[in-house]
Enzyme design. Structure first.
Site, PDB file in Angstrom:
ATOM      1  N   ASP A  67      46.595  33.212  29.334  1.00 63.91           N
ATOM      2  CA  ASP A  67      45.363  33.757  29.392  1.00 63.91           C
ATOM      3  C   ASP A  67      45.178  33.579  30.512  1.00 63.91           C
ATOM      4  OD1 ASP A  67      43.351  35.798  28.434  1.00 63.91           O
ATOM      5  OD2 ASP A  67      42.454  34.013  28.259  1.00 63.91           O
ATOM      6  N   SER A  68      44.192  34.139  31.457  1.00 61.85           N
ATOM      7  CA  SER A  68      43.848  33.537  32.079  1.00 61.85           C
ATOM      8  C   SER A  68      42.155  34.620  33.154  1.00 61.85           C
ATOM      9  CB  SER A  68      45.049  33.488  33.539  1.00 61.85           C
ATOM     10  OG  SER A  68      45.599  35.233  33.513  1.00 61.85           O
ATOM     11  N   PHE A 152      46.092  41.578  43.049  1.00 61.16           N
ATOM     12  CA  PHE A 152      45.437  42.478  42.368  1.00 61.16           C
ATOM     13  C   PHE A 152      43.286  41.713  41.642  1.00 61.16           C
ATOM     14  CE2 PHE A 152      47.167  39.831  39.883  1.00 61.16           C
ATOM     15  CZ  PHE A 152      46.883  40.413  38.446  1.00 61.16           C
ATOM     16  N   GLY A 153      42.774  42.791  41.104  1.00 66.39           N
ATOM     17  CA  GLY A 153      41.570  42.090  40.965  1.00 66.39           C
ATOM     18  C   GLY A 153      40.472  41.195  41.487  1.00 66.39           C
ATOM     19  N   ASP A 155      41.059  38.923  43.697  1.00 70.09           N
ATOM     20  CA  ASP A 155      41.787  38.144  45.128  1.00 70.09           C
ATOM     21  C   ASP A 155      41.228  38.335  46.347  1.00 70.09           C
ATOM     22  OD1 ASP A 155      43.581  37.611  42.882  1.00 70.09           O
ATOM     23  OD2 ASP A 155      46.191  38.351  43.751  1.00 70.09           O
ATOM     24  N   LYS A 175      51.188  33.119  47.439  1.00 74.48           N
ATOM     25  CA  LYS A 175      51.078  33.076  45.808  1.00 74.48           C
ATOM     26  C   LYS A 175      51.301  32.941  44.652  1.00 74.48           C
ATOM     27  CE  LYS A 175      48.022  36.324  42.965  1.00 74.48           C
ATOM     28  NZ  LYS A 175      47.915  37.696  42.592  1.00 74.48           N
ATOM     29  N   HIS A 180      47.921  29.422  40.096  1.00 70.37           N
ATOM     30  CA  HIS A 180      47.067  28.942  38.630  1.00 70.37           C
ATOM     31  C   HIS A 180      48.464  29.441  37.888  1.00 70.37           C
ATOM     32  CE1 HIS A 180      45.219  32.989  38.948  1.00 70.37           C
ATOM     33  NE2 HIS A 180      45.363  32.995  38.237  1.00 70.37           N
TER      34      HIS A 180
END
Length: 196
Positions: A67-68, A152-153, A155, A175, A180
């Site tokens: 989960d992140s 994405f998201g 970033d 990346k 993370h």
């Protein structure tokens, strides 16, 4: 671990996929949409462990789950565990990005600190016990507007001071090296090596 075109779901799993491929373990991937059907915990660790134990219990095999998300200090850690659903289920990545920037319009640059956080959890049969949990973070700040076309998201608005660019401006290899998820995956790979 195929070479299919990159999508948000595939991007999220790249570091984890590389870890598993290198371990020579057989894999079965569950889609992000399937994992979103689970009850939400209040932390990344709780969610990763919930996914790992649930799917381990169903499949009866060693199960790695993650989960992140993004934690913004000026927003008391939001979007946090709701990063993928920030603003509600009807918003897409662009809408969530716009909402984040709108919610931070009043925040000056030096107070826009944030981090991406990822947690991996490994569960084992027969009782779906958690064997290990690893964490990874990358520190940065939220830009005032999107910069870059990659990733994405969030970033395009996640500024990396040490690189003087956003996550969206990094190559995939860059990346993965500092992300993370990459950090959490490296820590998990050390644990997996002890199981061999």
């Amino acid at each position: 671990c195929s070479s299919q075109p990159e999508t948000p779901e595939r991007s999220e799993s790249t570091a984890i996929c590389l870890l598993i491929c290198r371990s020579n373990l057989p894999t079965l991937t569950i889609s992000t949409s399937a994992s979103m059907c689970l009850k939400q915990g209040s932390s990344f660790e709780e969610n990763a462990q919930l996914k790992a134990t649930t799917y381990c219990g169903l499949a009866g095999v060693l199960t790695l789950a993650d989960d992140s998300g993004l934690e913004v200090d000026a927003l008391a850690g939001a979007p946090g565990v709701l990063s993928a659903r920030y603003g509600g289920p009807d918003l897409d990545d662009g809408d969530r990005l716009s909402l984040l920037l709108s919610n931070m319009a009043h925040v000056p640059g030096w107070k826009r600190t944030a981090r991406f956080r990822a947690v991996l959890a490994l569960a084992a049969p027969p009782d779906a016990d958690i064997l290990e949990t690893t964490n990874g973070t990358v520190e940065g700040a939220i830009c005032h507007e999107p910069v870059g076309k990659g990733g994405f998201g969030y970033d395009p608005v996640f500024w990396l001071p040490e690189k003087a660019m956003t996550m969206a401006q990094l190559t995939a290899a860059e990346k993965n090296a500092l992300s993370h998820r990459g950090k959490a995956a490296i820590a998990m790979s050390r644990f997996l090596a002890t199981l061999a």
